[in-house]
Design a protein around this motif. Structure first.
Motif, PDB file in Angstrom:
ATOM      1  N   THR A   1     -11.568  -2.438   9.068  1.00 25.48           N
ATOM      2  CA  THR A   1     -11.028  -1.774  10.080  1.00 25.48           C
ATOM      3  C   THR A   1      -9.754  -1.589   9.690  1.00 25.48           C
ATOM      4  N   GLN A   2      -9.035  -2.592   9.294  1.00 23.05           N
ATOM      5  CA  GLN A   2      -7.494  -2.620   9.035  1.00 23.05           C
ATOM      6  C   GLN A   2      -7.314  -1.403   7.814  1.00 23.05           C
ATOM      7  N   LEU A   3      -8.315  -1.346   6.929  1.00 31.05           N
ATOM      8  CA  LEU A   3      -8.172  -0.536   6.027  1.00 31.05           C
ATOM      9  C   LEU A   3      -8.310   1.091   6.297  1.00 31.05           C
TER      10      LEU A   3
ATOM     11  N   ASP B   1       4.729 -12.982   7.622  1.00 29.35           N
ATOM     12  CA  ASP B   1       3.861 -12.717   8.661  1.00 29.35           C
ATOM     13  C   ASP B   1       3.114 -11.806   8.624  1.00 29.35           C
ATOM     14  N   ARG B   2       3.783 -10.628   8.007  1.00 25.58           N
ATOM     15  CA  ARG B   2       3.188  -9.089   8.327  1.00 25.58           C
ATOM     16  C   ARG B   2       2.003  -8.990   7.166  1.00 25.58           C
ATOM     17  N   TYR B   3       2.321 -10.132   6.154  1.00 25.59           N
ATOM     18  CA  TYR B   3       1.375  -9.795   5.008  1.00 25.59           C
ATOM     19  C   TYR B   3       0.361 -10.851   4.578  1.00 25.59           C
ATOM     20  N   ALA B   4       0.697 -12.142   5.122  1.00 29.47           N
ATOM     21  CA  ALA B   4      -0.004 -13.210   4.654  1.00 29.47           C
ATOM     22  C   ALA B   4      -1.595 -13.032   4.844  1.00 29.47           C
ATOM     23  N   ASN B   5      -2.011 -12.857   5.935  1.00 29.50           N
ATOM     24  CA  ASN B   5      -3.531 -12.997   6.037  1.00 29.50           C
ATOM     25  C   ASN B   5      -4.102 -11.639   5.357  1.00 29.50           C
ATOM     26  N   ASP B   6      -3.324 -10.571   5.438  1.00 26.24           N
ATOM     27  CA  ASP B   6      -3.940  -9.193   4.631  1.00 26.24           C
ATOM     28  C   ASP B   6      -3.256  -9.225   3.254  1.00 26.24           C
ATOM     29  N   ARG B   7      -3.178 -10.383   2.514  1.00 26.33           N
ATOM     30  CA  ARG B   7      -2.732 -10.472   1.154  1.00 26.33           C
ATOM     31  C   ARG B   7      -3.783  -9.437   0.196  1.00 26.33           C
ATOM     32  N   ASP B   8      -4.893  -9.915   0.544  1.00 23.76           N
ATOM     33  CA  ASP B   8      -6.004  -9.308  -0.532  1.00 23.76           C
ATOM     34  C   ASP B   8      -6.300  -7.789  -0.204  1.00 23.76           C
ATOM     35  N   LEU B   9      -6.231  -7.451   1.367  1.00 28.78           N
ATOM     36  CA  LEU B   9      -6.094  -6.054   1.687  1.00 28.78           C
ATOM     37  C   LEU B   9      -4.831  -5.236   1.202  1.00 28.78           C
ATOM     38  N   LEU B  10      -3.728  -6.072   1.066  1.00 29.14           N
ATOM     39  CA  LEU B  10      -2.528  -5.475   0.607  1.00 29.14           C
ATOM     40  C   LEU B  10      -2.588  -5.248  -0.819  1.00 29.14           C
ATOM     41  N   THR B  11      -3.165  -6.181  -1.773  1.00 33.28           N
ATOM     42  CA  THR B  11      -3.172  -6.084  -2.860  1.00 33.28           C
ATOM     43  C   THR B  11      -4.337  -4.864  -3.263  1.00 33.28           C
ATOM     44  N   PHE B  12      -5.391  -4.496  -2.583  1.00 30.74           N
ATOM     45  CA  PHE B  12      -6.229  -3.614  -2.624  1.00 30.74           C
ATOM     46  C   PHE B  12      -5.382  -2.347  -2.305  1.00 30.74           C
ATOM     47  N   ILE B  13      -4.719  -2.124  -1.319  1.00 28.54           N
ATOM     48  CA  ILE B  13      -3.930  -1.147  -0.914  1.00 28.54           C
ATOM     49  C   ILE B  13      -3.234  -0.551  -1.985  1.00 28.54           C
ATOM     50  N   ASN B  14      -2.247  -1.681  -2.517  1.00 31.73           N
ATOM     51  CA  ASN B  14      -1.158  -1.393  -3.403  1.00 31.73           C
ATOM     52  C   ASN B  14      -2.163  -0.663  -4.922  1.00 31.73           C
ATOM     53  N   GLY B  15      -3.047  -1.302  -4.950  1.00 28.50           N
ATOM     54  CA  GLY B  15      -4.081  -0.985  -6.017  1.00 28.50           C
ATOM     55  C   GLY B  15      -4.516   0.633  -6.295  1.00 28.50           C
ATOM     56  N   THR B  16      -4.489   1.213  -4.741  1.00 30.33           N
ATOM     57  CA  THR B  16      -4.871   2.461  -4.720  1.00 30.33           C
ATOM     58  C   THR B  16      -3.918   3.309  -4.436  1.00 30.33           C
ATOM     59  N   LYS B  17      -2.582   2.784  -4.543  1.00 25.91           N
ATOM     60  CA  LYS B  17      -1.385   3.752  -4.538  1.00 25.91           C
ATOM     61  C   LYS B  17      -1.424   4.975  -5.412  1.00 25.91           C
ATOM     62  N   ASN B  18      -1.827   4.639  -6.530  1.00 26.99           N
ATOM     63  CA  ASN B  18      -1.510   5.844  -7.706  1.00 26.99           C
ATOM     64  C   ASN B  18      -2.649   6.950  -7.315  1.00 26.99           C
ATOM     65  N   ARG B  19      -3.639   6.627  -6.693  1.00 27.24           N
ATOM     66  CA  ARG B  19      -4.911   7.427  -6.374  1.00 27.24           C
ATOM     67  C   ARG B  19      -4.283   8.250  -5.222  1.00 27.24           C
ATOM     68  N   TYR B  20      -3.459   7.584  -4.026  1.00 25.21           N
ATOM     69  CA  TYR B  20      -3.178   8.079  -2.905  1.00 25.21           C
ATOM     70  C   TYR B  20      -2.027   9.257  -3.395  1.00 25.21           C
ATOM     71  N   LEU B  21      -1.087   8.801  -4.477  1.00 26.03           N
ATOM     72  CA  LEU B  21       0.073   9.487  -4.890  1.00 26.03           C
ATOM     73  C   LEU B  21      -0.725  10.804  -5.658  1.00 26.03           C
TER      74      LEU B  21
ATOM     75  N   ALA C   1       5.355  -5.715  -0.243  1.00 27.09           N
ATOM     76  CA  ALA C   1       4.803  -6.943  -0.725  1.00 27.09           C
ATOM     77  C   ALA C   1       4.910  -8.274   0.099  1.00 27.09           C
ATOM     78  N   ASP C   2       4.239  -9.154  -0.189  1.00 26.96           N
ATOM     79  CA  ASP C   2       4.419 -10.421   0.731  1.00 26.96           C
ATOM     80  C   ASP C   2       5.612 -11.203  -0.094  1.00 26.96           C
ATOM     81  N   PHE C   3       6.245 -12.233   0.970  1.00 22.92           N
ATOM     82  CA  PHE C   3       7.388 -13.055   0.372  1.00 22.92           C
ATOM     83  C   PHE C   3       6.960 -13.739  -0.986  1.00 22.92           C
ATOM     84  N   SER C   4       7.739 -13.915  -1.922  1.00 23.47           N
ATOM     85  CA  SER C   4       7.814 -14.376  -3.318  1.00 23.47           C
ATOM     86  C   SER C   4       8.919 -15.483  -3.169  1.00 23.47           C
TER      87      SER C   4
END
Length: 1589
Positions: free
Chosen positions: A1009-1011, A1206-1226, A1156-1159
């Protein structure tokens, strides 16, 4: 060494092994610990890759193709380096150079291992190896070939077909040698491969130029003699040749390698020469070869070569035979045929010479010839000395192995076995509390007899040979022992009686002399074992013609182990018994016995297995093993003595030794001689020691299990059970080697598992099958289930992370080459992958052991062995060694339990699918923890209840099953805890898995749903950005580059991530993480005294940073106190702090804007920035300033970073997936922009190039006529009714205008004057009228509306992808032409500009938008002021032309006064002018000195003289003679109406006309001067009115 050879060795990284060659121990580092097949990246990786692949028997082993790293591809082309590319790989070395280089870098023992595996892969092996030193001779490699043993089945017409076996070094067989002389275009190696393989089978024994890297010139391998074999299977339909055949191949031109060629001529059965264009020198060489070769054949390839003037020999095959005096048929023409046909001819030629026309030779004899020719042989003095020692040890073996064993190995006789049985009996009685004195007495008597033992001659020689300090000599000794004993074993398989008929035939056939060139003996000579290891191995003989042997029959006929045979293991066992005897019978001690454990430890480290259990006597020499292991421990580093045990358990025909050899590159005892349990020790490399938490891997192999014994009285079943139990009890990991067990064999394996479980030992089990038969698969599944249940108490149930979806196909199936009888059988294609998969499973199990228990040392291993043996001896099991019922019952129970569990798991899987569908159908908010309707918790509760209910059903079934009969009640009760624990584990694991999968389903649903939401949000951002970019591109007409689009997309991407609503964090507190990092920073900087300040860190701090006295030292404060009360110092510190705070705030803002999440690295970098800034501004401040500033900055950073987390913590895996698709979207973003921009540009181009010209034409083409029509429809339109009326208006206008120039123009240029006046009237009309704008706007709206309607009509009901816009545009044009009644110029559509692929809807939208923009632009342009004159000139149809055409009239003029004809009808024949002009108004009639005022009607009495009279005088009254179409009426004297106009005009401009014509003014009557303008105009009206009337 030649530079080219040195270059190859350096390129391959083998230069270090010139002095210290590779040995078999190197394979432990190269192959044993390799778990995957990695492609080499650089040439230096090739030797390692070659050995790794070769040990895996990969057909790609010889490949020299490298797959370089991406960054190395650009630098791959080194000047002068030859490369062969293919895809993303490259070859830099010839494959044969690689093989040669590895052989040159290996010692003889490694060469032997390499050769054995190359032959298994059906690769040709080097026979003669050139050295890298020019002064040294080439080396004949005999030693590597001694270890190559194979079987075959010869078949000849009328002869007996038998299965034969022998080593290829000493077995007699025909050898065909092939050489090349001169330059040939035919690939000799390819032809030989085709000869061996035939039409049906692909054979790549010999490397050729058609293979990868074969095109690269050889630099190291010229002069190599390769050797390949063909071994028949006995199947006439498959066999290429009826008998074994060796084929040698000399690399390079034969003329350059005289010694090798001489060797082949003398040692071969036939030499085949591939001839190119022969010259005189080559002819002499062939003549010399003919004298020493047994048989010589030539293949004439001269027709293939280019003919040139320097060629000496150009004759055909028949002439070649005659000149060289060769036997008929010795020359085979091959120049005019293909390589395939040449191979077929050569194959048939060789086949016709077999088996009688070619002599049989051995490689041993060839080695002797090579010495005579000056070549070296690899079997040097050490090898010969070791062979002599072996012959001394085996002296007397010819009498038979039983007699030799009785005399030289007496400890392995009946006394040792009987003593073992008595010890077991005593253990059983001791367990029962009984003392059997007669038994003890008998045991003492046996020990007394054994105490009289003295070391035999053979054992003295054997131990002395092992004690040598020359390790190379000892290696040769051990190898010769194996070879000689193996040869004896092969002979022992020979049939006891040879057919007398065949022997008689042998005696009648010519002898077999190696150096003779006569035809050879019959096939029965292959059975002569006096000088050969080749033997017949079957007792059944069948005539080949009567009963051909099928290939399957051949493949199934294995040589079974013979317990009566003798092997190296018997000598090692005897050595152990000698030492054991000194401990159980001290009187037998010898002074040489104490060194034996040291020897055994040396052998164990060298790779010779240590026998843990004598399977023949079923006994364990504990003292011997204890001392050997103690010696081994002493030699190992103290900190590296942790051990793990990996056992290979399989029956006698499961090829256990071969399996371990394939996996680890080690050599266990062969399967022909002994029964027992053997062990090898492998030291693990550093990375494996860390992962598996052990230092030594003990490999345990079981040989001879369930082997039928020829001694009927021996209870082999008990011994099998004892061996299997001991081996299983020692194991940490047990590899069950399944090779289609029989019922009794299967029971032995199961009983071993049950007994070791009762002893408290349960190894981790791994399964291996060696065939894909149904029986093997079922047994593997059953054993796996049994092991799984028995392991319930020791580890997690099952090997997979999932239970509900079991994968039954993960059991490795290794179809090894040991299942092939002959070396001619190809290796299974999946063998390499299966071996690697099995190794991965085994090492994975060893890693599990590390997590399960701590590794033990060698003493603990010995203690465990003794404990297991004591239990076995005393039979301290609930299951007896002869009991089979329990194993069968337990197996059946496990099968039933598996079926029950499968039904249970299927039920839960079905339930879970339904629950997953429910989750997917639920809104995400209802699945949140703590929500009003926590649907997920409800499902979890239902799942627990469902699992509990179903498992209880299973327990009830199990209870009922265990109580069904006495057998189950008695024996199965022991395993009830395991079974019930298995149920508990099953329930727990299934419950946990369902909980995890429910959570996963919820997370997956939420993430999906988030995706989807993010994709929708991103699409909106992209759409907005695309629209902006497309509009900008439209307005600026600038084509954006990709890098600009990437920058724009990056902004849209960052904005989407920043504004998207990710799920909030629930646990992580950024303040704690920041505090920890700051604490570590202060510790590293030695600021421990300020640790209390860390308590002030927190996101709630809002007050600003303040500089106080604490920040400055005492001296600094005193220094500045009397100046400005420290004010300047404080201001400076405050300024520095503000700058640092501003920079850090910007840093935090930049990091917070990243998607990206806090580091933790953010805080580390921030602190480094603070320290760097303080160093750049040196001040007299204390460390408290730095600490307070860091605490302040970290506190504020916590607020922003907490929000980011707080914005990225629970959706870290989702964010990783989204960032992985960045080049495709680009990529999609750039593509969409390009397509839209292209679509827009095409639409605009079409609009501007096609539509716009059509619109303008539609507007302006009828505009001129419309203006004319409007002008003639107005009030003053009477002047345009006729030419007469228009002429009247012109004359009236001249009076009003009162302009001499206009009047003169009217008289002299009536046409241009009339046109100018019309144009002026049009311009004046348009200047006052709004017709122009109204007309254009109205026509613009009409045509654009029709164009839009045409676009809609053409595209109605169409969607999707428009493959070619040109077709659409052409249809639109046709529709516009049809409906708009306008011509559309379609010439611009030619060419590729308008042929694009796009979406229907988008292109139509762009087209309509472009059309609307064009209308707006044109409409706006129409409202602007316009130059009417320019517009009129640009009109296709000009209004002045239309008016002129309307008022043009006759266009004829009076020949005397040029007055226009005033006749209204256009078709009149006679012209007449209403108003003739005075003569003085025209220059052509002013022949006097003054102007004349007379007009045409008054000239009738005068004479006429002009160009038309041809210089003759003619009276005016006779004018019609010249101008018959004109009628000039005489003017009436009383008529003043018409002439008043001209009189007035003449009077008005008399002076001007005189001046213009340069004459005197006319003498005019006075009354003319009295005419007024009004009278002149009235006269016009009267005259024209009269005419009109």
């Amino acid at each position: 060494m030649e530079p080219a050879q040195e270059e190859v060795l350096f390129k391959l990284g083998l230069e270090a092994f010139w002095t210290t060659p590779l040995d078999p121990a190197s394979i432990l580092h190269i192959s044993t610990w390799t778990l995957d097949n990695q492609a080499p990246q650089v040439p230096k990786d090739l030797p390692r890759a070659f050995l790794q692949r070769l040990w895996l028997l990969s057909p790609e082993a010889r490949s020299t193709r490298c797959k370089p790293a991406p960054d190395a591809l650009d630098n791959a082309n080194t000047p002068g380096e030859e490369l062969v590319y293919g895809g993303d790989t490259q070859c830099t070395v010839n494959p044969l150079d690689l093989v040669t280089a590895v052989y040159l870098s290996a010692n003889s023992f490694l060469q032997q291992e390499i050769t054995a595996r190359m032959v298994q892969c059906q690769f040709a092996v080097p026979l003669v190896l050139p050295t890298i030193h020019p002064q040294q001779p080439s080396c004949f490699l005999l030693w590597p070939l001694r270890g190559v043993v194979s079987q075959w089945r010869s078949q000849s017409p009328g002869q007996i077909t038998r299965v034969l076996e022998g080593d290829l070094a000493s077995t007699e067989m025909p050898m065909v040698s092939c050489v090349k002389l001169g330059r040939c275009s035919v690939s000799k190696s390819w032809v030989l491969n085709r000869v061996i393989g035939g039409h049906k089978f692909l054979n790549e024994s010999f490397l050729h130029r058609g293979m990868d890297g074969g095109q690269i010139p050889r630099r190291l391998s010229n002069g190599v003699v390769e050797l390949g074999w063909y071994l028949p299977s006995g199947d006439p339909d498959r066999d290429i040749f009826p008998v074994p055949l060796a084929i040698s191949n000399l690399r390079g031109d034969a003329a350059a390698h005289e010694k090798c060629l001489s060797l082949l001529c003398r040692a071969s059965s036939v030499v085949i020469v591939f001839c190119g264009n022969l010259r005189e020198k080559e002819k002499c060489l062939i003549a010399s070869w003919k004298s020493i070769a047994s048989k010589l054949m030539l293949i004439d390839l001269s027709d293939v070569e280019e003919k040139n003037e320097k060629r000496v020999v150009g004759f055909v095959a028949q002439n070649l035979e005659e000149e060289l005096k060769l036997p008929k048929g010795s020359v085979l023409p091959g120049g005019a045929v293909s390589e395939e046909e040449l191979a077929d001819r050569l194959r048939e030629t060789i086949k016709n010479m077999l088996p009688y026309q070619l002599k049989r030779v051995t490689l041993e004899a060839a080695a002797r010839i090579s010495v005579e020719l000056g070549l070296s042989v690899d079997e040097g003095a050490r090898c010969k000395k070791a062979m002599a020692t072996v012959e001394e040890v085996l002296k007397g073996l010819d009498e038979g192995p039983d007699q030799f064993r009785e005399k030289q190995l007496p400890l392995q006789g009946g006394l040792w076995g009987k003593l073992a049985e008595m010890e077991k009996e005593e253990s059983k009685q001791r367990k029962a509390g009984e003392i059997n004195l007669p038994l003890q007495k008998e045991m003492k008597n046996i020990l007394l007899k054994l105490s009289s033992y003295r070391m035999t001659t053979a054992m003295k020689a054997f131990t002395n040979a092992l004690c040598t300090t020359d390790k190379m000599e000892r290696s040769y000794f051990l190898s010769w022992m194996k070879l000689k004993l193996r040869a004896m074993q092969i002979r022992q398989q020979c049939s006891p009686q040879e057919p007398s008929t065949n022997q008689q035939e042998d005696q009648q056939k010519p002898g077999n002399d190696l150096d003779s060139g006569e035809p050879e003996n019959g096939t029965n000579d292959y059975l002569d074992d006096s000088d050969s290891f080749c033997t017949v191995s079957t007792a059944e003989e069948v005539k080949a013609e009567e009963q051909p042997v099928a290939l399957s029959t051949f493949a199934e006929q294995h040589f079974e182990p013979d317990p009566s045979s003798l092997g190296l293991e018997h000598f090692l066992r005897e050595m152990g018994l000698i030492f054991e005897l000194t401990h159980i019978s001290p009187g037998s001690r010898s002074h040489n016995v104490l060194r034996l454990p040291s020897l055994a430890a040396d052998l164990l480290l060298y790779g010779i297995p240590l026998e843990l259990m004598d399977g023949d006597a079923s006994n364990i020499p504990k003292s011997w093993l204890g001392c050997v292991l103690a010696e081994l421990k002493r030699r190992l580093p103290r900190e590296r003595a942790r051990t793990r045990v990996l056992t290979n358990l399989g029956v006698h025909h499961a090829r256990n030794a071969e399996v371990l050899s394939a996996l680890f590159g080690v050599t266990f005892t062969g399967r022909r001689s002994t029964r027992g349990v053997y062990m090898l020790a492998l030291c693990l490399p550093d990375d494996f020691r860390k992962d598996m938490e052990c230092d030594i891997l003990l490999l345990v192999d079981v040989e001879g299990l369930c082997l039928p014994s020829p001694v009927k009285k021996r209870n082999t079943q008990i011994h099998d059970n004892e061996m299997a139990t001991v081996a299983t009890g020692l194991s940490d990991v047990l590899m069950q080697n399944i090779a289609s067990y029989g019922d009794s064999e299967f029971v032995v394996i199961v009983n071993a598992l049950l007994r070791t479980k009762a002893c408290g030992y349960t190894p981790i089990c791994q399964l291996l099958t060696q065939d894909e038969g149904l029986n093997s698969k079922l047994q593997a599944l059953q054993l796996g289930r049994i092991a799984e249940i028995l392991q319930t108490n020791t580890e997690e149930r099952g090997t997979s992370n999932t239970v509900l979806a079991k994968d039954k196909s993960t059991i490795p199936c290794v179809i090894g080459p040991w299942n092939n009888i002959s070396l001619s059988e190809p290796v299974d294609k999946e063998y390499s992958k299966a071996v690697l998969k099995l190794k991965q499973n085994l090492f994975g199990a060893l890693k599990k052991c590390a997590a399960k228990s701590k590794a033990s040392g060698l003493p603990e291993f010995m203690g465990r062995l003794c404990a297991v043996w004591e239990v076995v001896k005393a039979e301290s099991f609930s299951i007896g060694l002869q009991n089979t019922e329990v194993a069968v019952a337990f197996s059946i129970l496990c099968t039933e339990l598996s079926q029950w569990e499968n039904h249970f798991l299927e039920h839960m899987e079905s339930w879970l699918k339904g629950a997953t569908k429910t989750i997917v159908a639920t809104k995400t908010k209802a699945l949140e923890i703590g929500s009003k309707d926590d649907h997920l918790s409800v499902l979890k509760d239902e799942a627990r209840v469902e699992v509990t209910t179903e498992v209880n059903k299973l327990r009830s079934k199990l209870e009922a099953y265990l109580m069904k009969d006495d057998l189950h009640k008695t024996y199965m009760e022991t395993y009830r805890p395991n079974l019930m624990n298995n149920m508990d584990k099953l329930q727990k694991q299934v419950t946990e898995e369902i909980m995890e999968r429910l959570e996963s389903a919820k997370d997956c649903h939420y993430s999906s749903t988030q995706l989807r939401n993010f994709q929708t949000f991103l699409e909106q951002e992209q759409e907005s950005k695309l629209h902006t970019l497309v509009e900008n591109s439209k307005s600026t007409k600038i084509l954006l580059e990709d890098i600009q689009l990437e920058e724009e997309y990056e902004a849209a991407w960052s904005n989407a991530l920043s504004n998207f609503d990710f799920r909030p964090s629930e646990t992580d507190d950024i303040t704690e993480r920041v505090t920890k990092i700051l604490r570590e920073n202060l510790i590293s900087r030695g600021l421990l005294k300020h640790m209390k300040k860390l308590e002030d860190i927190g996101p709630k701090r809002t007050f600003g940073f303040k500089v106080n006295d604490e920040h400055f030292g005492y001296q600094s404060r005193v220094k500045h106190m009397f100046r400005d009360n420290n004010r300047q110092q404080r201001l400076e510190a405050h300024h520095v702090a503000c700058n640092i705070i501003e920079e850090c705030n910007q840093f935090v803002a930049d990091k917070s804007s990243l998607p990206a999440d806090f580091s933790d690295s953010y805080i580390t970098e921030l602190l480094e920035n603070v320290e760097r800034a303080l160093r750049a501004k040196p001040m007299e401040i204390r460390s408290a300033f730095e600490v307070d500033l860091k605490v302040f900055l970290c506190s504020f950073a916590c607020q922003d970073f907490q929000k980011l987390h707080d914005r990225y913590a629970n959706d870290r895996d989702l964010l990783t997936f989204i960032n992985g698709t960045k080049n495709r979207y680009l990529g999609e973003f750039i593509y969409q922009f390009r397509k839209r921009d292209q679509c827009q540009r095409v639409a605009q181009a079409f609009t501007s190039m096609v539509f716009k010209p059509t619109v303008l034409d539609y507007i302006y083409r009828p505009l001129g006529r419309h203006i004319m029509e409007e002008m003639v429809s107005q009030d003053n339109a009477q002047q345009y009714l006729s030419a007469l009326a228009f002429n009247q208006s012109l004359l009236e206008e001249l009076v009003v205008e009162d302009s001499f120039e206009s009047f003169l123009e009217y008289l002299l240029s009536y046409e241009s004057f009339r046109l100018r006046k019309i144009q002026e009237r049009v311009v004046a009309h348009l200047s006052k009228s709004t017709i122009l704008n109204e007309w254009r706007q109205q026509r613009l709206g009409v045509i654009v509306g029709k164009m839009a309607a045409a676009v809609d009509q053409t595209t109605e009901g169409v969607s999707g992808v428009l493959s070619d816009t040109k077709l659409l545009l052409e249809k639109v044009c046709l529709t516009v032409e049809k409906d708009g009644d306008v011509d559309v110029t379609k010439a611009s559509l030619d060419g590729p500009l308008f042929s694009i692929t796009t979406e229907w809807g988008r292109f139509v939208t762009c087209l309509l938008e472009a059309l609307a923009e064009m209308r707006l632009a044109l409409s706006h342009g129409f409202t602007q002021n316009v130059d009417v004159t320019q517009l009129l000139q640009a009109l296709p149809t000009k209004p002045q032309d239309c008016l002129l055409h309307r008022v043009r009239g006759c266009e004829k003029q009076c020949p005397f006064c040029r007055a226009p004809c005033d006749m209204g009808e256009m078709d009149h024949e006679v012209h007449r002018a209403l108003l003739h002009r005075p003569k003085g108004l025209l220059s052509c009639y002013n022949d006097s000195c003054s102007l004349s005022h007379t007009s045409c009607p008054r000239l009738t009495q005068d004479s006429l003289l002009n160009k038309d009279t041809e210089a003759k005088s003619l009276a005016y009254r006779d004018y019609q003679f010249l101008y018959p179409d004109w009628s000039i009426c005489p003017e009436e004297l009383g008529s003043q109406a018409a002439s008043a106009y001209w009189r007035y005009m003449l009077v008005r401009f008399n002076e001007r006309f005189a001046e213009h014509y340069e004459q005197e003014p006319a003498q005019l009557p006075e009354e003319w001067k009295k005419i007024t303008p009004e009278e002149a105009l009235d006269s016009l009206k009267e005259a024209f009115h009269t005419e009109q009337c």
